[in-house]
Design a protein around this motif. Sequence first.
Motif, short mmCIF file in Angstrom:
data_model
loop_
_atom_site.label_atom_id
_atom_site.label_comp_id
_atom_site.label_asym_id
_atom_site.label_seq_id
_atom_site.Cartn_x
_atom_site.Cartn_y
_atom_site.Cartn_z
N THR A 1 9.36 18.40 -1.92
CA THR A 1 8.53 17.58 -1.02
C THR A 1 9.30 16.38 -0.51
O THR A 1 9.23 16.02 0.68
N LEU A 2 10.06 15.75 -1.40
CA LEU A 2 10.88 14.60 -1.01
C LEU A 2 11.93 15.01 0.01
O LEU A 2 12.14 14.32 1.02
N ASP A 3 12.60 16.14 -0.22
CA ASP A 3 13.61 16.62 0.72
C ASP A 3 13.03 16.88 2.10
O ASP A 3 13.63 16.53 3.13
N MET A 4 11.86 17.51 2.15
CA MET A 4 11.25 17.81 3.44
C MET A 4 10.90 16.54 4.20
O MET A 4 11.09 16.45 5.42
N ALA A 5 10.41 15.54 3.46
CA ALA A 5 10.08 14.27 4.12
C ALA A 5 11.33 13.60 4.68
O ALA A 5 11.34 13.08 5.80
N LEU A 6 12.42 13.60 3.91
CA LEU A 6 13.68 12.99 4.38
C LEU A 6 14.26 13.77 5.55
O LEU A 6 14.88 13.19 6.45
N LEU A 7 14.08 15.07 5.54
CA LEU A 7 14.62 15.92 6.61
C LEU A 7 13.86 15.71 7.91
O LEU A 7 14.45 15.74 9.00
N GLU B 1 11.54 12.99 8.63
CA GLU B 1 11.15 11.63 9.01
C GLU B 1 12.39 10.72 9.02
O GLU B 1 12.85 10.25 7.98
N ASN B 2 12.91 10.48 10.20
CA ASN B 2 14.15 9.70 10.35
C ASN B 2 14.01 8.27 9.84
O ASN B 2 14.92 7.72 9.22
N ASP B 3 12.85 7.66 10.11
CA ASP B 3 12.66 6.27 9.66
C ASP B 3 12.66 6.18 8.14
O ASP B 3 13.20 5.22 7.56
N PRO C 1 0.83 -1.22 0.00
CA PRO C 1 0.00 0.00 0.00
C PRO C 1 0.86 1.26 0.00
O PRO C 1 1.95 1.29 0.59
N TYR C 2 0.37 2.30 -0.66
CA TYR C 2 1.13 3.54 -0.76
C TYR C 2 1.51 4.12 0.59
O TYR C 2 2.58 4.71 0.75
N ASN C 3 0.62 3.95 1.59
CA ASN C 3 0.93 4.53 2.89
C ASN C 3 2.05 3.80 3.63
O ASN C 3 2.47 4.21 4.71
N GLN C 4 2.53 2.69 3.04
CA GLN C 4 3.64 1.96 3.64
C GLN C 4 4.94 2.08 2.81
O GLN C 4 5.94 1.47 3.15
N TRP C 5 4.88 2.84 1.74
CA TRP C 5 6.05 2.93 0.87
C TRP C 5 7.27 3.50 1.60
O TRP C 5 8.39 3.01 1.44
N LYS C 6 7.07 4.54 2.37
CA LYS C 6 8.21 5.19 3.04
C LYS C 6 8.90 4.22 4.00
O LYS C 6 10.14 4.08 4.00
N SER C 7 8.10 3.56 4.84
CA SER C 7 8.68 2.70 5.87
C SER C 7 9.16 1.36 5.34
O SER C 7 10.05 0.73 5.91
#
Length: 501
Positions: free
Chosen positions: A441-447, A449-451, A419-425
């Motif tokens: 947007t990608l940079d902000m998420a990486l900055l 969200e440590n996981d 599922p898309y909501n699990q892509w990051k983790s």
Amino acid sequence: MSDQKTMASNPRLFRSIILYSLLLGCSCFSFGASPCFLTSASGQRRTLFDVSTSPLWAAASAGESNLAPTTIPPAENETPVKKKRDLHPPVIEAISHGLLIRAQNVPTSPLRILEEDGNIEPWQITLTAGKIAQQFVEEWQKREELTLEENEEEMQVVSGRVFAVLTRLEELEEELLKRCNKVSEELTFSFGVPPEELKTLQESSEDASIEQIRGAAAAIDAACLFDQQLRYNRAKSLLAMFLHEIEGPGLRRNNVVLPCMAVDFLSVDHFDALLGAVNDVSGSSGAINSVEEKSVENVETTVRAPPSQSLHPVTIDAIADAFRVRAQNISTSPLRLLDSNMEWFDVQYSIMKFAERFLEKCTKDNKNNEEPKWTEEELQTIGGRIVGVLIRLDDLEWEWNHRVSTSTLCKPESPDMIPYNQWKSTLGLHPDNVEQRCIKTLDMALLEENDFARTRAEKMLALFLLNIEGPGMKASGNKAPDDSEVDFIQDSTQLNLMMPK
């Protein structure tokens, strides 16, 4: 100033890290070192020095040829005929130009470090060699009207060999002088060694003073400045030694074939005097070859104890930290090209400094322990992997996103679908095609969200080990302390997706 002092404090370790990184595919002009093509499936992401091709290691092809193919224009009603392009002349020309640049002693383009000279760092030599190689190949491409579609491998081979020789000048020239000490004066000139330089060597002892070393350097520089033929002869000798005793043995042992591997540009007499018996293609009795052979023999016959602890967690920490640094887009320490005025070498310099500072922190944290946390070889491996991944970060990120997006992991009807909501983790990717549409947007998420940053770092390291370091090590006959094993990816579907194509 603090960065310079840090690098000067342990130049041997830092130089080992940089050379390990560059010669296994982390060069300062972004060439790859993998016989496995990262972008073979799509073939869309390609640059002059593509991550998927290699100047040192290439996919084995049927039979060995000493010339690269090019096309002869056909006569009327005839099929185009492939002829062979000799890559040795441009490589020799570029090395000769490098010797001229060194002789000019331009402060911004150093190619030599003299003992007790604290003004030049090993990484500066590496960058200078990379610049010379890249600029020459770009000029050669225009001059010969080459294209990436038809001539990419040839340009990779030329740039890789120029870079490899220029970063080994000290070792190659030391061995060249020793061999010229046993031949006639006429032959020494044909090998590119002036009598003044040889005389300085003969008069100096093993514990040569800095004045004697500088005298020998001045002798060859003076000759290279004003004698084009001697400079050309020296470049030819250095390339011959590199091909015959460094590149050739490892590649042939692993059935890897590159264009123009044979040393066919020396006369029989010169070949025999410089390299040994003409028929001995697998190596020579020289010191360079013996060192290479011993290192391979040790890898093959010696069973090493694995690292006392995994090298992966600390490497992943560094890559995740680099994501956060890159996301800030700091112009003084860029980890990506920020605008059209920025040079790729600025990025590479920042990457090298980042790796060096991270390793310094690792060793400082261990000062109170009785035994070192990591051996020097393990530190070299960690540093090499940090540089290797960060140099290729854009390509690795694109490749992983492409592989996932075209796999069963994103197909609703597949049981493997995530599922898309699990892509990051789970995948270390931002959903909704943000990877291609909005870097901010990608940079902000990486900055923030440590996981997410750590999971993404794991995927980048795994891709690097499986597609670049592992195959490159195998082709060179070497092994990393942990055999480049990827034991931190537990999902078999993802692991299969990461394997070389």
